[in-house]
Design a protein around this motif. Structure first.
Motif, PDB file in Angstrom:
ATOM      1  N   LYS A  18     -43.902 -70.109  11.300  1.00 39.43           N
ATOM      2  CA  LYS A  18     -45.227 -70.473  11.788  1.00 39.43           C
ATOM      3  C   LYS A  18     -46.328 -69.642  11.142  1.00 39.43           C
ATOM      4  CE  LYS A  18     -44.222 -67.893  15.980  1.00 39.43           C
ATOM      5  NZ  LYS A  18     -43.887 -67.981  17.383  1.00 39.43           N
ATOM      6  N   LEU A  19     -47.477 -70.262  11.085  1.00 38.65           N
ATOM      7  CA  LEU A  19     -48.685 -69.631  10.587  1.00 38.65           C
ATOM      8  C   LEU A  19     -49.557 -69.361  11.804  1.00 38.65           C
ATOM      9  CD1 LEU A  19     -50.684 -68.928   8.267  1.00 38.65           C
ATOM     10  CD2 LEU A  19     -51.288 -71.352   8.212  1.00 38.65           C
ATOM     11  N   VAL A  20     -49.847 -68.085  12.072  1.00 35.71           N
ATOM     12  CA  VAL A  20     -50.568 -67.723  13.289  1.00 35.71           C
ATOM     13  C   VAL A  20     -52.075 -67.664  13.012  1.00 35.71           C
ATOM     14  CG1 VAL A  20     -50.846 -65.993  15.097  1.00 35.71           C
ATOM     15  CG2 VAL A  20     -48.583 -66.416  14.117  1.00 35.71           C
ATOM     16  N   VAL A  21     -52.822 -68.350  13.827  1.00 34.93           N
ATOM     17  CA  VAL A  21     -54.285 -68.334  13.744  1.00 34.93           C
ATOM     18  C   VAL A  21     -54.797 -67.415  14.843  1.00 34.93           C
ATOM     19  CG1 VAL A  21     -56.371 -69.747  13.850  1.00 34.93           C
ATOM     20  CG2 VAL A  21     -54.269 -70.700  12.886  1.00 34.93           C
ATOM     21  N   GLY A  22     -55.516 -66.380  14.458  1.00 31.76           N
ATOM     22  CA  GLY A  22     -56.009 -65.415  15.431  1.00 31.76           C
ATOM     23  C   GLY A  22     -57.271 -65.898  16.125  1.00 31.76           C
ATOM     24  N   VAL A  23     -57.776 -65.063  17.004  1.00 33.62           N
ATOM     25  CA  VAL A  23     -59.060 -65.350  17.641  1.00 33.62           C
ATOM     26  C   VAL A  23     -60.146 -65.268  16.569  1.00 33.62           C
ATOM     27  CG1 VAL A  23     -60.715 -64.576  19.376  1.00 33.62           C
ATOM     28  CG2 VAL A  23     -58.264 -64.385  19.824  1.00 33.62           C
ATOM     29  N   ASP A  25     -60.653 -67.224  14.068  1.00 36.80           N
ATOM     30  CA  ASP A  25     -59.927 -67.354  12.804  1.00 36.80           C
ATOM     31  C   ASP A  25     -59.810 -68.832  12.422  1.00 36.80           C
ATOM     32  OD1 ASP A  25     -58.411 -66.649  10.609  1.00 36.80           O
ATOM     33  OD2 ASP A  25     -56.589 -66.248  11.748  1.00 36.80           O
ATOM     34  N   GLN A  27     -57.376 -71.233   9.656  1.00 37.08           N
ATOM     35  CA  GLN A  27     -56.332 -71.298   8.647  1.00 37.08           C
ATOM     36  C   GLN A  27     -56.119 -72.751   8.252  1.00 37.08           C
ATOM     37  OE1 GLN A  27     -54.999 -68.717   7.268  1.00 37.08           O
ATOM     38  NE2 GLN A  27     -55.293 -67.041   8.720  1.00 37.08           N
ATOM     39  N   GLN A  77     -67.938 -63.318  10.085  1.00 38.31           N
ATOM     40  CA  GLN A  77     -66.807 -63.966  10.763  1.00 38.31           C
ATOM     41  C   GLN A  77     -67.244 -65.349  11.263  1.00 38.31           C
ATOM     42  OE1 GLN A  77     -64.344 -61.312  11.407  1.00 38.31           O
ATOM     43  NE2 GLN A  77     -62.838 -62.944  11.573  1.00 38.31           N
ATOM     44  N   MET A  80     -65.906 -67.380  14.258  1.00 42.38           N
ATOM     45  CA  MET A  80     -66.156 -67.007  15.649  1.00 42.38           C
ATOM     46  C   MET A  80     -66.902 -68.114  16.394  1.00 42.38           C
ATOM     47  SD  MET A  80     -67.377 -63.045  15.801  1.00 42.38           S
ATOM     48  CE  MET A  80     -66.201 -61.794  16.336  1.00 42.38           C
TER      49      MET A  80
ATOM     50  N   ARG B 111     -54.073 -54.537  22.793  1.00 33.28           N
ATOM     51  CA  ARG B 111     -55.268 -55.080  22.141  1.00 33.28           C
ATOM     52  C   ARG B 111     -56.401 -55.250  23.158  1.00 33.28           C
ATOM     53  NH1 ARG B 111     -55.070 -58.603  18.033  1.00 33.28           N
ATOM     54  NH2 ARG B 111     -55.767 -60.272  19.380  1.00 33.28           N
ATOM     55  N   ALA B 267     -63.881 -58.307  20.223  1.00 39.81           N
ATOM     56  CA  ALA B 267     -63.005 -58.970  19.246  1.00 39.81           C
ATOM     57  C   ALA B 267     -63.028 -58.225  17.914  1.00 39.81           C
ATOM     58  CB  ALA B 267     -63.451 -60.421  19.049  1.00 39.81           C
ATOM     59  N   VAL B 268     -64.222 -57.848  17.474  1.00 42.24           N
ATOM     60  CA  VAL B 268     -64.344 -57.151  16.194  1.00 42.24           C
ATOM     61  C   VAL B 268     -63.621 -55.797  16.247  1.00 42.24           C
ATOM     62  CG1 VAL B 268     -65.983 -56.000  14.649  1.00 42.24           C
ATOM     63  CG2 VAL B 268     -66.455 -58.315  15.473  1.00 42.24           C
ATOM     64  N   PHE B 271     -60.108 -56.454  15.568  1.00 38.65           N
ATOM     65  CA  PHE B 271     -59.900 -56.778  14.143  1.00 38.65           C
ATOM     66  C   PHE B 271     -59.869 -55.491  13.322  1.00 38.65           C
ATOM     67  CE2 PHE B 271     -62.608 -60.851  14.820  1.00 38.65           C
ATOM     68  CZ  PHE B 271     -61.578 -61.430  15.523  1.00 38.65           C
ATOM     69  N   ASP B 289     -46.522 -61.047  15.734  1.00 41.21           N
ATOM     70  CA  ASP B 289     -46.966 -62.362  16.184  1.00 41.21           C
ATOM     71  C   ASP B 289     -48.371 -62.285  16.764  1.00 41.21           C
ATOM     72  OD1 ASP B 289     -45.776 -64.880  18.471  1.00 41.21           O
ATOM     73  OD2 ASP B 289     -46.685 -65.038  16.504  1.00 41.21           O
ATOM     74  N   PRO B 291     -52.641 -62.121  16.544  1.00 40.43           N
ATOM     75  CA  PRO B 291     -53.730 -62.576  15.699  1.00 40.43           C
ATOM     76  C   PRO B 291     -54.092 -61.513  14.671  1.00 40.43           C
ATOM     77  CG  PRO B 291     -54.172 -63.069  17.976  1.00 40.43           C
ATOM     78  CD  PRO B 291     -52.938 -62.230  17.946  1.00 40.43           C
ATOM     79  N   GLN B 292     -54.642 -61.948  13.569  1.00 44.17           N
ATOM     80  CA  GLN B 292     -54.858 -61.065  12.438  1.00 44.17           C
ATOM     81  C   GLN B 292     -56.268 -60.513  12.368  1.00 44.17           C
ATOM     82  OE1 GLN B 292     -52.292 -60.248   9.818  1.00 44.17           O
ATOM     83  NE2 GLN B 292     -51.631 -60.438  11.930  1.00 44.17           N
ATOM     84  N   ALA B 294     -59.957 -59.100  10.531  1.00 42.76           N
ATOM     85  CA  ALA B 294     -61.093 -59.866  10.037  1.00 42.76           C
ATOM     86  C   ALA B 294     -60.848 -60.558   8.706  1.00 42.76           C
ATOM     87  CB  ALA B 294     -62.292 -58.943   9.934  1.00 42.76           C
ATOM     88  N   ARG B 296     -58.311 -61.895   7.652  1.00 40.42           N
ATOM     89  CA  ARG B 296     -57.004 -62.474   7.890  1.00 40.42           C
ATOM     90  C   ARG B 296     -56.565 -63.484   6.857  1.00 40.42           C
ATOM     91  NH1 ARG B 296     -59.040 -63.242  13.752  1.00 40.42           N
ATOM     92  NH2 ARG B 296     -60.783 -63.772  12.498  1.00 40.42           N
ATOM     93  N   SER B 297     -55.636 -63.099   6.089  1.00 39.49           N
ATOM     94  CA  SER B 297     -55.079 -64.031   5.114  1.00 39.49           C
ATOM     95  C   SER B 297     -53.944 -64.801   5.767  1.00 39.49           C
ATOM     96  CB  SER B 297     -54.563 -63.255   3.915  1.00 39.49           C
ATOM     97  OG  SER B 297     -53.652 -62.291   4.330  1.00 39.49           O
ATOM     98  N   ALA B 298     -53.674 -65.947   5.197  1.00 38.74           N
ATOM     99  CA  ALA B 298     -52.614 -66.788   5.756  1.00 38.74           C
ATOM    100  C   ALA B 298     -51.288 -66.050   5.696  1.00 38.74           C
ATOM    101  CB  ALA B 298     -52.529 -68.075   4.963  1.00 38.74           C
ATOM    102  N   ARG B 299     -50.514 -66.198   6.748  1.00 39.27           N
ATOM    103  CA  ARG B 299     -49.224 -65.536   6.725  1.00 39.27           C
ATOM    104  C   ARG B 299     -48.280 -66.263   7.641  1.00 39.27           C
ATOM    105  NH1 ARG B 299     -48.772 -61.982  11.297  1.00 39.27           N
ATOM    106  NH2 ARG B 299     -50.293 -63.176  12.405  1.00 39.27           N
ATOM    107  N   ARG B 300     -47.031 -66.057   7.374  1.00 40.24           N
ATOM    108  CA  ARG B 300     -46.021 -66.780   8.127  1.00 40.24           C
ATOM    109  C   ARG B 300     -45.162 -65.808   8.909  1.00 40.24           C
ATOM    110  NH1 ARG B 300     -43.924 -71.287   4.030  1.00 40.24           N
ATOM    111  NH2 ARG B 300     -42.193 -71.248   5.459  1.00 40.24           N
ATOM    112  N   THR B 301     -44.711 -66.277  10.022  1.00 33.01           N
ATOM    113  CA  THR B 301     -43.735 -65.496  10.762  1.00 33.01           C
ATOM    114  C   THR B 301     -42.577 -66.405  11.103  1.00 33.01           C
ATOM    115  OG1 THR B 301     -44.720 -66.032  12.874  1.00 33.01           O
ATOM    116  CG2 THR B 301     -45.485 -64.041  11.793  1.00 33.01           C
TER     117      THR B 301
END
Lengths: 177, 302
Positions: A18-23, A25, A27, A77, A80, B111, B267-268, B271, B289, B291-292, B294, B296-301
């Motif tokens: 999975k590709l996780v999308v943060g707050v 964020d 993707q 950002q 947001m 967090r 939030a910031v 980040f 798992d 959120p990434q 600021a 934030r590059s695409a990534r997989r888990t």
């Protein structure tokens, strides 16, 4: 003459990569093998976009409706904010070869603080901006699950476009081809 | 769940914080926090000293040249970051795993603690409250959840799903006979934290009026918690089932826009924390798992 969309396979198992999308964020991906997911959608809204022909998939998780509240943070950002994030999501989808006229767009989140009394209504304002932007960009919301007081997890399977919602320990399909 | 009185009894079984961390939190949570005293406390703890130096020398801070001097490191980082590290070390793994009974994802409680603490500090500065005290009180505001977690781990008992529309603290009290703010305040008292910090933990969802024992600190911690929730931090089965006190907003002269900007700050803060202040060696696994940050590059888990 438009070509028919390829047949849509079944949703992959939940344990798929999975590709996780943060707050705050955004993707997007052309990788069909994964599931795109975002957690902790409270008053925030998650928006999925999926092109059934190219399988381009995108997801946005925005916090607040309008960027004018904090121009400096909006610059750093943009995801947001709904007013910047939604157009950005569409740009990313186009960059992946998606046609916005084909996009299947779903949304979830927009919950409200209990006993709000009309003070904040962040969820409602987040929903309103999404509807305005959808109208402006000619998008049709295929499905949505918004409001209430609970948080949600939103996911989309890039291969088949199936959108799932998880809330209060239960998962259900929000949209499937 | 008939064994609810046992939840309060779990306070006796919770592992204590390391002595240095507790002393540091007491110092930074006091009305007249003394940086020199904080440094003396850190020096007594080898792992805390190593952590402070590691962060002070991290590329994320843009520090030129390495420092091996603790005093310089504390000056470079600030008391706030030192407090983060004190609690992070003390809480590992307890705090990182906190919130499991509330269906909070792993790492998310931490967090939320950081996001709320930064928001409280920012609001405290604006309202004339002692910012470090605001930070410490907000950082620890949800420690009462640790008692629920331990109870959950030991008995397997789940928190039932709350009904929509009910204040979650009232739900906890109705269901368990006790609530996490009360347990948190009791725990903070056992740790010897300043009385007003304990009061801020006890009232962080329902700050009383000034003539009923309220204070600027209590209002600040309450609104910082709300801001963190607006940022989606620490949401579990309790969701948004905590009212936001408009009376507290009025007392501090805070309007809706201010609170929303505070949510952005929360939030910031998270980040930034995830972007570099944590040593990747000890944080990456626990946030696989999450959120990434600021950029934030695409990534997989998996």
């Amino acid at each position: 003459m438009p070509q028919p969309a390829p047949s849509i396979p079944s949703p992959r198992p939940i344990g798929a990569p999975k590709l996780v999308v943060g707050v705050a964020d955004l993707q997007s991906t052309g990788d069909r093998t994964i599931r795109v997911i975002t957690h902790a959608l409270g008053s925030c809204i998650g928006v999925t976009a999926w092109d059934p022909r190219t399988r381009a998939t995108g997801m946005l998780h925005y916090m607040l409706p309008e960027s004018k509240i904090s121009p400096d943070k909006a610059e750093r950002q943009p995801a947001m904010f709904g007013d910047l994030g939604v157009p950005l999501l569409l740009e990313r989808m186009k960059a992946l070869g998606a046609d916005t006229r084909r996009l299947v767009v779903c949304a979830a989140g927009g919950a409200e603080v209990v006993a709000d009394g009309g003070t904040f209504r962040i969820g409602a304002r987040n929903r309103t901006i999404l509807r305005k932007l959808a109208w402006k960009h000619g998008l049709l919301l295929a499905a949505d699950d918004t409001g209430g007081n609970f948080s949600r997890t939103l996911s989309i399977d890039a291969e088949c476009g199936t959108v799932r919602i998880r809330t209060q320990g239960e998962e259900r399909t929000l949209w499937a081809a | 769940m008939g064994c609810l009185m046992n939840i309060a009894e779990t306070l006796d079984r919770l592992p204590p914080l390391p002595a240095a961390a507790t002393r540091l939190l007491r110092e930074l949570g006091s009305p007249d926090a003394d940086l020199d005293e904080a440094v003396r406390i850190i020096r007594t703890d080898e792992s805390l000293t190593a952590s402070v130096l590691r962060t002070a020398n991290s590329a994320a801070l843009g520090a030129r040249g390495r420092t091996l001097d603790l005093r310089a490191a504390v000056v470079r980082l600030g008391a706030r970051t030192v407090a983060h590290q004190a609690l992070e070390l003390a809480a590992a793994p307890t705090f990182r795993d906190a919130g499991v009974a509330f269906d909070v994802r792993r790492g998310e409680q931490w967090r939320a603690a950081i996001g709320g603490a930064r928001a409280a500090e920012e609001l405290g500065i604006r309202c004339g409250a002692e910012p470090e005290r605001c930070f410490v009180a907000a950082l620890l505001r949800d420690i009462g959840r640790l008692a629920f977690d331990l109870h959950h781990q030991q008995t397997g008992a789940e928190i039932p799903r709350p009904p929509a529309g009910e204040d979650f603290v009232a739900f906890e009290h109705r269901t368990f006979g006790v609530d996490h703010p009360t347990l948190g305040a009791d725990l903070a008292t056992r740790w010897g934290l300043p009385a007003e910090v304990c009061a801020a933990i006890r009232h962080h969802h329902h700050p009383p009026a000034r003539d009923e024992g309220g204070s600027v600190l209590l209002d600040v911690v309450h609104l910082a918690d709300a801001a963190a929730r607006f940022a989606g931090l620490g949401l579990g089965c309790d969701g948004l089932l905590y009212p936001v006190s408009t009376a507290a907003m009025d007392r501090l002269g805070v309007d809706r826009g201010d609170l929303e900007r505070l949510a952005l700050s929360a939030a910031v803060a998270v980040f930034e924390l995830e972007a570099g202040l944590n040593d990747p060696d000890d944080s990456a696994a626990s946030r696989s798992d999450s959120p990434q940050p600021a950029d934030r590059s695409a990534r997989r888990t998996a």
